[in-house]
Design a protein around this motif. Structure first.
Motif, PDB file in Angstrom:
ATOM      1  N   PRO A  45      -4.574 -11.633  63.742  1.00  0.00           N
ATOM      2  CA  PRO A  45      -4.960 -13.049  63.836  1.00  0.00           C
ATOM      3  C   PRO A  45      -5.796 -13.470  62.644  1.00  0.00           C
ATOM      4  CG  PRO A  45      -5.274 -11.940  65.943  1.00  0.00           C
ATOM      5  CD  PRO A  45      -4.969 -10.864  64.943  1.00  0.00           C
ATOM      6  N   PRO A  46      -5.738 -14.754  62.264  1.00  0.00           N
ATOM      7  CA  PRO A  46      -6.354 -15.208  61.006  1.00  0.00           C
ATOM      8  C   PRO A  46      -7.823 -14.843  60.835  1.00  0.00           C
ATOM      9  CG  PRO A  46      -4.956 -16.916  61.895  1.00  0.00           C
ATOM     10  CD  PRO A  46      -4.983 -15.825  62.917  1.00  0.00           C
ATOM     11  N   ILE A  47      -8.651 -15.077  61.851  1.00  0.00           N
ATOM     12  CA  ILE A  47     -10.077 -14.794  61.705  1.00  0.00           C
ATOM     13  C   ILE A  47     -10.299 -13.297  61.519  1.00  0.00           C
ATOM     14  CG2 ILE A  47     -12.349 -14.986  62.770  1.00  0.00           C
ATOM     15  CD1 ILE A  47     -11.106 -17.666  62.014  1.00  0.00           C
ATOM     16  N   GLN A  48      -9.646 -12.491  62.339  1.00  0.00           N
ATOM     17  CA  GLN A  48      -9.781 -11.040  62.217  1.00  0.00           C
ATOM     18  C   GLN A  48      -9.192 -10.544  60.907  1.00  0.00           C
ATOM     19  OE1 GLN A  48      -8.007  -9.998  66.173  1.00  0.00           O
ATOM     20  NE2 GLN A  48      -9.832  -8.725  66.369  1.00  0.00           N
ATOM     21  N   ALA A  49      -8.125 -11.186  60.433  1.00  0.00           N
ATOM     22  CA  ALA A  49      -7.522 -10.782  59.161  1.00  0.00           C
ATOM     23  C   ALA A  49      -8.505 -10.975  58.020  1.00  0.00           C
ATOM     24  CB  ALA A  49      -6.243 -11.587  58.911  1.00  0.00           C
ATOM     25  N   THR A 201     -21.941  -8.258  59.856  1.00  0.00           N
ATOM     26  CA  THR A 201     -21.744  -9.260  60.907  1.00  0.00           C
ATOM     27  C   THR A 201     -20.407  -9.073  61.593  1.00  0.00           C
ATOM     28  OG1 THR A 201     -23.070 -10.834  59.614  1.00  0.00           O
ATOM     29  CG2 THR A 201     -21.723 -11.729  61.391  1.00  0.00           C
ATOM     30  N   PHE A 202     -19.358  -8.843  60.807  1.00  0.00           N
ATOM     31  CA  PHE A 202     -18.028  -8.661  61.383  1.00  0.00           C
ATOM     32  C   PHE A 202     -17.954  -7.397  62.237  1.00  0.00           C
ATOM     33  CE2 PHE A 202     -16.353 -11.026  57.426  1.00  0.00           C
ATOM     34  CZ  PHE A 202     -16.516 -12.252  58.063  1.00  0.00           C
ATOM     35  N   ILE A 203     -18.599  -6.331  61.769  1.00  0.00           N
ATOM     36  CA  ILE A 203     -18.574  -5.067  62.518  1.00  0.00           C
ATOM     37  C   ILE A 203     -19.327  -5.208  63.838  1.00  0.00           C
ATOM     38  CG2 ILE A 203     -19.364  -2.667  62.515  1.00  0.00           C
ATOM     39  CD1 ILE A 203     -18.793  -2.590  59.508  1.00  0.00           C
ATOM     40  N   VAL A 204     -20.516  -5.793  63.770  1.00  0.00           N
ATOM     41  CA  VAL A 204     -21.319  -5.971  64.985  1.00  0.00           C
ATOM     42  C   VAL A 204     -20.592  -6.844  65.999  1.00  0.00           C
ATOM     43  CG1 VAL A 204     -23.441  -6.997  65.895  1.00  0.00           C
ATOM     44  CG2 VAL A 204     -23.521  -5.557  63.855  1.00  0.00           C
ATOM     45  N   ARG A 205     -19.900  -7.861  65.512  1.00  0.00           N
ATOM     46  CA  ARG A 205     -19.200  -8.781  66.414  1.00  0.00           C
ATOM     47  C   ARG A 205     -17.813  -8.290  66.811  1.00  0.00           C
ATOM     48  NH1 ARG A 205     -21.715 -13.844  66.402  1.00  0.00           N
ATOM     49  NH2 ARG A 205     -20.245 -14.326  68.093  1.00  0.00           N
ATOM     50  N   GLY A 206     -17.437  -7.092  66.356  1.00  0.00           N
ATOM     51  CA  GLY A 206     -16.154  -6.510  66.747  1.00  0.00           C
ATOM     52  C   GLY A 206     -14.942  -7.247  66.219  1.00  0.00           C
ATOM     53  N   ALA A 207     -15.049  -7.813  65.008  1.00  0.00           N
ATOM     54  CA  ALA A 207     -13.964  -8.626  64.458  1.00  0.00           C
ATOM     55  C   ALA A 207     -13.032  -7.851  63.534  1.00  0.00           C
ATOM     56  CB  ALA A 207     -14.555  -9.814  63.694  1.00  0.00           C
ATOM     57  N   VAL A 208     -13.274  -6.537  63.376  1.00  0.00           N
ATOM     58  CA  VAL A 208     -12.494  -5.741  62.415  1.00  0.00           C
ATOM     59  C   VAL A 208     -11.403  -4.968  63.150  1.00  0.00           C
ATOM     60  CG1 VAL A 208     -12.591  -3.936  60.655  1.00  0.00           C
ATOM     61  CG2 VAL A 208     -14.531  -5.505  60.950  1.00  0.00           C
ATOM     62  N   VAL A 209     -10.173  -5.057  62.639  1.00  0.00           N
ATOM     63  CA  VAL A 209      -9.055  -4.266  63.155  1.00  0.00           C
ATOM     64  C   VAL A 209      -9.019  -2.976  62.341  1.00  0.00           C
ATOM     65  CG1 VAL A 209      -6.585  -4.217  63.659  1.00  0.00           C
ATOM     66  CG2 VAL A 209      -7.842  -6.396  63.733  1.00  0.00           C
TER      67      VAL A 209
END
Length: 260
Positions: A45-49, A201-209
């Protein structure tokens, strides 16, 4: 965004795109114009990408900073770091709060703007070098004004980031930093710290695939190593044109998708 590839095809395409992005970053920059769309193409998905791509390319920025650390101008480096932390976290948080449909609408405009900025960055560099041909006494920039000028740039880096490095150089030049090596090192410092703040921030928020991120990280690093070996043999103007054309083409594709 739907996935158009088989499971194995996902990884093959991501490997190729990440490798090409690593080469581009080592030679001229602009690798995100390839690696970010590749994340979308494999079904992220775009945000996660965007988040995953930011994490994947960050180690290469760190190695660049390590190589340039002796050129840093210490009296302003801490201001760049402060602005980068604030802006990087702020941009990343706003990104994670952005609806995917909204992000996809603004995405082609950001890609187009980044491509055009990258396209004129060569002229900006020549202008900055021209300022150093007749050096003046080193001026100490106003901390508050530099911080306020850098915050929008570092915010953009945390939110999306492509093409923002030369904006840091321009801001610092306008505030009295005139030596080219110092400007380049501050540019790398700002991009590296802004993206690091976004990465956390991305790692803490679980946004990384992560299964895609690790693949991209390894092959972008390999492409960067290979590109660095041949960087001096390549025509910089040709590479810049390739990056700009690629960015504009990707922007055009997303404009087309949004119009459907």
């Amino acid at each position: 965004m739907p996935s158009y590839l088989t499971t194995h095809g996902h990884y093959l395409w991501l490997v190729a795109a990440s490798f090409i992005a690593g080469v581009m970053n080592a030679l001229a920059g602009g690798g995100s114009f390839v690696s970010f769309p590749a994340m979308l193409a494999v079904g992220v998905p775009p945000i996660q990408a965007n988040a995953t791509n930011t994490v994947a390319i960050w180690p290469g920025q760190l190695t660049s900073l390590a190589a340039l650390k002796n050129d840093l101008r210490r009296d302003v480096a801490w201001v760049v770091v402060l602005a980068s932390i604030i802006g990087g976290i702020g941009g990343a948080l706003i990104l994670l709060r952005t609806r995917e449909a909204t992000f996809l609408r603004v995405l082609p405009w950001m890609l187009l703007a980044a491509s055009l900025i990258f396209g004129v960055s060569g002229r900006i560099s020549r202008w900055l070098r021209g300022r150093t041909e007749h050096p003046h006494l080193e001026r100490k920039p106003s901390v508050l004004y530099v911080l306020l000028a850098l915050l929008p740039v570092t915010f953009y880096i945390g939110y999306f980031g492509a093409g923002a490095g030369f904006l840091i150089m321009t801001v610092m030049a306008l505030f009295g930093v005139e030596e080219m090596h110092q400007l380049n090192s501050l540019k790398v410092l700002g991009a590296c710290v802004s993206n690091l703040a976004a990465v956390f921030t991305f790692i803490v928020r679980g946004a990384v695939v992560w299964h895609y991120c690790l693949v991209a990280m390894v092959f972008a690093g390999l492409g960067g190593w290979l590109g660095a070996r041949y960087a001096r043999r390549m025509n910089g103007d040709v590479l810049r044109v390739v990056v700009v054309v690629t960015g504009c083409a990707v922007a055009g594709w997303f404009f087309y998708l949004n119009s459907r």
